[in-house]
Design a protein around this motif. Sequence first.
Motif, PDB file in Angstrom:
ATOM      1  N   PHE A   1       0.845  -1.209   0.000  1.00 58.30           N
ATOM      2  CA  PHE A   1       0.000   0.000   0.000  1.00 58.30           C
ATOM      3  C   PHE A   1       0.872   1.248   0.000  1.00 58.30           C
ATOM      4  N   PHE A   2       1.807   1.343   0.944  1.00 59.79           N
ATOM      5  CA  PHE A   2       2.615   2.551   1.064  1.00 59.79           C
ATOM      6  C   PHE A   2       3.435   2.807  -0.198  1.00 59.79           C
ATOM      7  N   LEU A   3       4.101   1.762  -0.695  1.00 60.29           N
ATOM      8  CA  LEU A   3       4.984   1.938  -1.840  1.00 60.29           C
ATOM      9  C   LEU A   3       4.191   2.102  -3.134  1.00 60.29           C
ATOM     10  N   GLY A   4       3.071   1.395  -3.235  1.00 61.31           N
ATOM     11  CA  GLY A   4       2.208   1.584  -4.395  1.00 61.31           C
ATOM     12  C   GLY A   4       1.646   2.987  -4.452  1.00 61.31           C
ATOM     13  N   LEU A   5       1.338   3.554  -3.284  1.00 62.11           N
ATOM     14  CA  LEU A   5       0.839   4.928  -3.231  1.00 62.11           C
ATOM     15  C   LEU A   5       1.887   5.914  -3.737  1.00 62.11           C
ATOM     16  N   LEU A   6       3.143   5.724  -3.332  1.00 63.22           N
ATOM     17  CA  LEU A   6       4.206   6.606  -3.826  1.00 63.22           C
ATOM     18  C   LEU A   6       4.274   6.573  -5.347  1.00 63.22           C
ATOM     19  N   ASP A   7       4.254   5.381  -5.921  1.00 64.80           N
ATOM     20  CA  ASP A   7       4.342   5.276  -7.379  1.00 64.80           C
ATOM     21  C   ASP A   7       3.128   5.907  -8.052  1.00 64.80           C
ATOM     22  N   HIS A   8       1.945   5.701  -7.473  1.00 69.54           N
ATOM     23  CA  HIS A   8       0.723   6.287  -8.031  1.00 69.54           C
ATOM     24  C   HIS A   8       0.812   7.809  -8.021  1.00 69.54           C
ATOM     25  N   LEU A   9       1.216   8.383  -6.886  1.00 71.55           N
ATOM     26  CA  LEU A   9       1.297   9.842  -6.788  1.00 71.55           C
ATOM     27  C   LEU A   9       2.394  10.407  -7.679  1.00 71.55           C
ATOM     28  N   ALA A  10       3.511   9.690  -7.790  1.00 70.70           N
ATOM     29  CA  ALA A  10       4.587  10.144  -8.670  1.00 70.70           C
ATOM     30  C   ALA A  10       4.109  10.161 -10.120  1.00 70.70           C
ATOM     31  N   ASP A  11       3.342   9.138 -10.517  1.00 70.85           N
ATOM     32  CA  ASP A  11       2.790   9.103 -11.873  1.00 70.85           C
ATOM     33  C   ASP A  11       1.858  10.284 -12.128  1.00 70.85           C
ATOM     34  N   LYS A  12       1.231  10.787 -11.058  1.00 67.45           N
ATOM     35  CA  LYS A  12       0.320  11.933 -11.173  1.00 67.45           C
ATOM     36  C   LYS A  12       1.054  13.278 -11.033  1.00 67.45           C
ATOM     37  N   LYS A  13       2.384  13.213 -11.028  1.00 67.51           N
ATOM     38  CA  LYS A  13       3.239  14.407 -10.968  1.00 67.51           C
ATOM     39  C   LYS A  13       3.222  15.092  -9.606  1.00 67.51           C
TER      40      LYS A  13
END
Length: 324
Positions: free
Chosen positions: A69-81
Amino acid sequence: MAVYTQLGAEALAALIGEFSVGDLVSAKGIAEGVSNSNWLIETTGTGSGPQRFILTMFEGRTEVAELPFFLGLLDHLADKKCPVPRTIHDRDGASFRWIDDKAVTLIEFLPGVSVSEPTPGQARSVGAALAGLHLAAADFPQSRANDLSLAGWRGLIDGCGAEGLASIDPSLAGLVAREMAVIEGEWPTDLPRSIIHADLFPDNVLMLGDSVTGLIDFYFACHDITAYDVAVTHAAWCFSSDGREFNSEISEALLGGYESVRPLSYAETAVLPVLARGAAMRFLSTRAYDWINTPPDALVVKKDPMAFARRLEFYAANPGVFGA
């Protein structure tokens, strides 16, 4: 010192070799933080020159089952700039690896510094970045309950006991009892909810001038009332560290920055005073519990619960600070 597990040069080099980031050049332990072991890593990079990363070893306070959850969230937010560090996946595509019985992860190094005395311009940028995070996380497919919300505070307070609270300060038990009654009686159940950071203190924000370059340390992130995250950030940014002084300019800038990106509804604004009392209680309760229960020889530096007791008293006496 926040390096609780020592890793030799050979072990670190072998670990970094599992990622496509070049060869290990240096590794320096990071003193900040109290929960995990952290290193600043420099590698040769993969063609564009040396690169830096943060290596984290989870020492038990973070549930490993929640790392996706935590690491997937980072990648998701990074993809959203959003200005968050991206997780570096290993050669097999995994977002974390194991060293013995401890999980480790490698994330991007972001430039910037944490400010101790923010300016209104910086506070406005932080408010806007927080709102952007809330909007960007709207379609994140995973969820995590907040185990440090209302029921969690009650459990911690009950675990301290009235005598334990009084041992911290003679007035604390009475303040907590009065405020918990108000918070439990008025806590909202029908406000918008989203993924929230839940711990956006100044040391979890990197800045260059007035620009936010990094939102970091998402290990309390969860699904909860969106405006509660605004209240947590307000409590973290708008007071002196001891909670004795409130800065109205920082408050106005932080809230203005947030609403420039995601305007708060009337219902959210109306309940911000009780959400802020809850935010103060959240950190008061965890600090009080740690103050009473942390062994004297522990590596963790105990934080003063009264810094948030003072914030709690301020919010109780000044509901108009949010324009409600």
